[in-house]
Design a protein around this motif. Sequence first.
Motif, PDB file in Angstrom:
ATOM      1  N   TYR A   1     -26.029 -27.390 114.328  1.00  0.00           N
ATOM      2  CA  TYR A   1     -26.870 -27.129 115.386  1.00  0.00           C
ATOM      3  C   TYR A   1     -27.609 -25.926 115.065  1.00  0.00           C
ATOM      4  N   ASN A   2     -27.990 -25.495 114.199  1.00  0.00           N
ATOM      5  CA  ASN A   2     -28.888 -24.471 113.775  1.00  0.00           C
ATOM      6  C   ASN A   2     -28.902 -23.024 114.343  1.00  0.00           C
ATOM      7  N   TYR A   3     -27.657 -22.542 114.334  1.00  0.00           N
ATOM      8  CA  TYR A   3     -27.628 -21.207 114.479  1.00  0.00           C
ATOM      9  C   TYR A   3     -27.169 -20.462 113.336  1.00  0.00           C
ATOM     10  N   LYS A   4     -27.160 -19.195 113.543  1.00  0.00           N
ATOM     11  CA  LYS A   4     -26.716 -18.147 112.557  1.00  0.00           C
ATOM     12  C   LYS A   4     -25.434 -17.857 112.476  1.00  0.00           C
TER      13      LYS A   4
ATOM     14  N   LEU B   1     -21.018 -12.154 118.065  1.00  0.00           N
ATOM     15  CA  LEU B   1     -21.119 -11.302 117.033  1.00  0.00           C
ATOM     16  C   LEU B   1     -22.307 -10.044 117.049  1.00  0.00           C
ATOM     17  N   LYS B   2     -23.205 -10.601 117.419  1.00  0.00           N
ATOM     18  CA  LYS B   2     -24.532  -9.785 117.343  1.00  0.00           C
ATOM     19  C   LYS B   2     -25.377 -10.113 119.006  1.00  0.00           C
TER      20      LYS B   2
ATOM     21  N   ARG C   1     -22.453 -15.877 115.918  1.00  0.00           N
ATOM     22  CA  ARG C   1     -21.604 -16.450 116.766  1.00  0.00           C
ATOM     23  C   ARG C   1     -20.212 -16.889 115.837  1.00  0.00           C
ATOM     24  N   VAL C   2     -19.176 -16.726 116.365  1.00  0.00           N
ATOM     25  CA  VAL C   2     -17.930 -17.241 115.693  1.00  0.00           C
ATOM     26  C   VAL C   2     -17.099 -17.988 116.658  1.00  0.00           C
TER      27      VAL C   2
ATOM     28  N   GLU D   1     -16.826 -24.224 110.648  1.00  0.00           N
ATOM     29  CA  GLU D   1     -17.744 -23.371 111.268  1.00  0.00           C
ATOM     30  C   GLU D   1     -19.212 -23.282 110.617  1.00  0.00           C
ATOM     31  N   ILE D   2     -19.227 -23.302 109.407  1.00  0.00           N
ATOM     32  CA  ILE D   2     -20.348 -23.318 108.808  1.00  0.00           C
ATOM     33  C   ILE D   2     -21.027 -24.675 108.826  1.00  0.00           C
ATOM     34  N   ASN D   3     -20.174 -25.806 108.959  1.00  0.00           N
ATOM     35  CA  ASN D   3     -21.020 -26.987 109.120  1.00  0.00           C
ATOM     36  C   ASN D   3     -21.240 -27.293 110.621  1.00  0.00           C
TER      37      ASN D   3
END
Length: 344
Positions: A31-34, A185-186, A38-39, A24-26
């Motif tokens: 793709y440059n999102y926080k 998530l937000k 999103r999960v 997920e972190i990679n």
Amino acid sequence: MRYLFMLLLVIGNGFLLAQNRVGEINHAEHYNYKLDYRVNYFDKMIFKVDVNTDIDNFYIPKLNYTNDRRSIFSPDEQLKLRFSFDYKFLGISYSFSPDFIPENNYKKADTKTLDLSFKFFYSDRLRQEVIFKQVKGFTLKNPDDLSPIDVFNDLQINTLGGKTFYIMNNNFSYRAYESQTERQLKSAGTFMPSLSYYLNNLYTNNPNHNIESLSRIRSFDLRFQFGYMYNYVINKTWFATGGLHPGIGINASKSYYENSGFTREENNPKVLHYNFDFNFSLGYNHENFFSGISANYKNYQYDNSKISDIMSTKFNALLFIGYRFNEVKGVKKVFETLEKKLHL
């Protein structure tokens, strides 16, 4: 021995969770999102079933059986049953109108429908949809009160088309709204330009051999929309999504007439049209189980006295339920191979 087995199981699950978290972190960094927006559930195989009212009406002025220049032909099915499978970058769905649904038994025409769709992401924000629809068997309805006038079991319309769109905000999850392969998530919104293209072929399948009669209408639609969508996160498990999609398009069509084995072609005027879509969804999205309701309204304004095309307005509602299963190693290997070859 039992405690040792339980300890190994806990360690193994912890290792898998850590692996998924690294993935997920990679993905977020690439793709440059926080991550707090999103999960994803790319390690899950997602199956979904929905019941929907996605039934098209057709305005066909060339088949003028009423005093009104718009002859309205409608399939008699009221509800469709759709099965969907989503995994990693690909989504596949199949829908039909089963007779065991009570609302589909009160019909005059022998309507048969088939829908197939393939959906995938070229990248995290560039999405492609491909659809094929086949509808055979229609009821001619009165334009004033939609009462049935006649039955045309041989009338058939095939639609092949697609939609390409771009999600401008990296933190907005379209997957959370459409396929539940992610969870928002937000709260976040995005502009979303799109290009749609549909080829419709109408076959009367009942030509009159004594006089020249219409045998086929071939129609092409190209639509551009610049929409906006917003995912509102109510709490950890409930969400709502709304979207507005205004646009403009062009229609080009050709009619084919037959008489004693000879075919004559006639080009119809090209027509600009304005279109507007509105969509809304409310759902429950837990770790594996999810469900919800969704509604979509479409309005396409044509000059229907000159062309033959799909309906000018339509309202579609659906109820869906689904579950995320653990991935199967064999399927995972195939998809990872495809991802490497396609550079996804």
